[in-house]
Each structure stands twice: as structure tokens, then as C-alpha cells.
Design an enzyme around this catalytic site. Structure first.
Site, PDB file in Angstrom:
ATOM      1  N   GLY A  33       0.834  -1.193   0.000  1.00  0.00           N
ATOM      2  CA  GLY A  33       0.000   0.000   0.000  1.00  0.00           C
ATOM      3  C   GLY A  33       0.868   1.241   0.000  1.00  0.00           C
ATOM      4  N   GLY A  49       9.143  -0.108   0.227  1.00  0.00           N
ATOM      5  CA  GLY A  49       9.744  -1.044   1.179  1.00  0.00           C
ATOM      6  C   GLY A  49       9.522  -0.708   2.642  1.00  0.00           C
ATOM      7  N   GLU A  79       4.157   2.621  -6.947  1.00  0.00           N
ATOM      8  CA  GLU A  79       2.899   3.111  -7.545  1.00  0.00           C
ATOM      9  C   GLU A  79       2.901   4.634  -7.702  1.00  0.00           C
ATOM     10  OE1 GLU A  79       1.094   1.238  -9.057  1.00  0.00           O
ATOM     11  OE2 GLU A  79       0.934  -0.696  -8.038  1.00  0.00           O
ATOM     12  N   HIS A  97      -3.789   4.179  -1.136  1.00  0.00           N
ATOM     13  CA  HIS A  97      -3.889   2.891  -1.842  1.00  0.00           C
ATOM     14  C   HIS A  97      -3.566   1.781  -0.853  1.00  0.00           C
ATOM     15  CE1 HIS A  97      -3.212  -0.542  -4.297  1.00  0.00           C
ATOM     16  NE2 HIS A  97      -1.893  -0.489  -4.183  1.00  0.00           N
TER      17      HIS A  97
END
Ligand SMILES: [Zn+2]
Length: 228
Positions: A33, A49, A79, A97
Site C-alpha cells: 500500500g 519497502g 505506484e 492505496h
């Protein structure tokens, strides 16, 4: 990478706070996410990470709207293009997200989450499931951007969910609401065929919200929110 670690310090702290809250609510698991907030042409976004439920402000990277890193010592999330695409197309202020379990489960079987509860009108009503594409690709960003048309939320097939809003608090609230609604839908679907609100019922909710001065329905431009 330039050292501007003091830039957008409150926003970087707010992104870390939002991640820890979403982690505590079970929406962010491990490093999966990402969350960002935009201030003009700068975006504070979670680093790749990082364990999101334990995120600290120094794990939030600063980029410009072209994706160039302008602050922080870590690489931004994979992303990044999805986030930047949402900011460019919809002028949002913040994006969440997640790979939240209920939304991700629904993404395996549905093409959309029907408007099963009036609170979903906060997200624009029915929530579309964006067709699957590999994480971090322009194809995924494009698919999700299209699914967000007229909506504050989209579910991502075999992947997760994304919400956006004028403020970070609202984007977080949207993420929590979507996950709740996905859970409700699953409980209902186990018992029978869930009924959705029809168009007339949805319109009546919007009219009632306007009459009661609730700033809750999506179709209102951001500059009018909070004034009704
Ligand atoms: Zn993801």
C-alpha cells in the site's frame, strides 16, 4: 536527490500518521500500500519497502508532479505513477492505496461494488473494479484512473483499492468506509442476493443531505465542500 528534509515536514508527519492509523485498522499490511498528500506541485509520498503500520516521517519522500525526487533519502513507492496520474487528472489533495482484505476479496469476483448503502454516495455511489494490470505499470495507472471517473474510490482487480480526496483525512475516511462497505457486502452476499439502492433512492439521499447541510455527496466541487 537534494536535501530539503525540512520541506513539507507537517505533511510528511501527516502521511506517517495516516499510515499508522490505516495499519491499526487492518487496511495496510506489511509494506503493501501507499499514501500521499499534495501541496501545490509537491507530493509527500510513502517510500518503497517501508512497513506502513510503523511509518515515520523520514520514510516519506518528496517528489514533484513529474516524479522527480526533491526531498527525503528513500525511493518513492512503485505506484508513484498511479498517484501522480490521479493528481494530474483529478486535482486531488491526497491518495490512499491499500491491499485491504475485504476490498481485495471483492475485486476477485465483482466488476463493481453496487451502491448498497447511502454512505457510499460519499464516494460517488457504485464503486468500479478497475481491470487487472501488473503493479507499478502505466497500464495499471490508466485502468485505475478511468475507474475513478466521477468517483472518490476504485477497487483494483486482484490487487486492492484506492481512494482520493481534497484532504488526507478525507482520503483515509474514504478508505475506511470502502473497506466497511466491502465487508457488509460480503456478509450480505453469504446470506442472499444483496439489494442495491436504486437511482431514485440515491437521489433522495443527495437531496436530503443538501437540505440538512451535510457536505457528504461526491458531485460537489472541492471548493464548495464544508460550505454546505
Ligand atoms: Zn498495490
Amino acid at each position: 536527490m537534494t536535501d530539503s528534509s525540512s520541506e513539507l515536514e507537517p505533511e510528511r508527519a501527516a502521511v506517517a500518521d495516516a499510515c499508522r492509523r490505516l495499519g491499526a485498522e487492518g487496511l495496510l499490511i506489511g509494506t503493501a500500500g501507499n499514501v500521499s498528500v499534495r501541496v501545490e506541485d509537491r507530493v509527500a509520498i510513502t517510500a518503497t519497502g517501508a512497513v506502513l503500520a510503523e511509518l515515520t516521517a523520514d520514510q516519506v519522500t518528496l517528489v514533484d508532479l513529474d516524479g522527480k525526487v526533491v526531498g527525503g533519502s528513500l525511493q518513492p513507492t512503485s505506484e508513484l505513477d498511479l498517484h501522480l496520474g490521479v493528481y494530474r487528472r483529478y486535482g486531488s489533495g491526497a491518495i490512499v492505496h491499500t491491499h485491504a482484505p475485504m476490498a481485495t476479496a471483492l475485486s476477485l469476483v465483482l466488476d463493481e461494488l453496487p451502491c448498497i448503502h447511502y454512505q457510499l454516495l460519499t464516494l460517488g455511489g457504485t464503486v468500479r473494479v478497475a481491470p487487472y494490470a501488473t503493479f507499478g505499470t502505466p497500464e495499471l495507472a490508466e485502468s485505475v484512473l478511468d475507474a475513478l471517473e466521477g468517483r472518490s474510490a476504485a477497487i483494483m482487480a486482484n490487487h486492492g483499492a484506492v481512494t482520493h480526496a481534497p484532504t488526507l483525512d478525507k482520503a483515509v475516511e474514504h478508505a475506511l468506509l470502502l473497506e466497511w462497505a466491502c465487508g457488509v457486502y460480503q456478509h450480505a452476499a453469504a446470506l442472499g442476493r444483496p439489494r442495491a439502492l436504486d437511482e431514485r433512492q440515491q437521489l433522495a439521499v443527495i437531496e436530503a443531505a443538501i437540505a440538512r447541510n451535510y457536505g457528504t455527496t461526491h458531485p460537489v466541487p472541492p471548493e464548495q465542500e464544508g460550505t454546505r
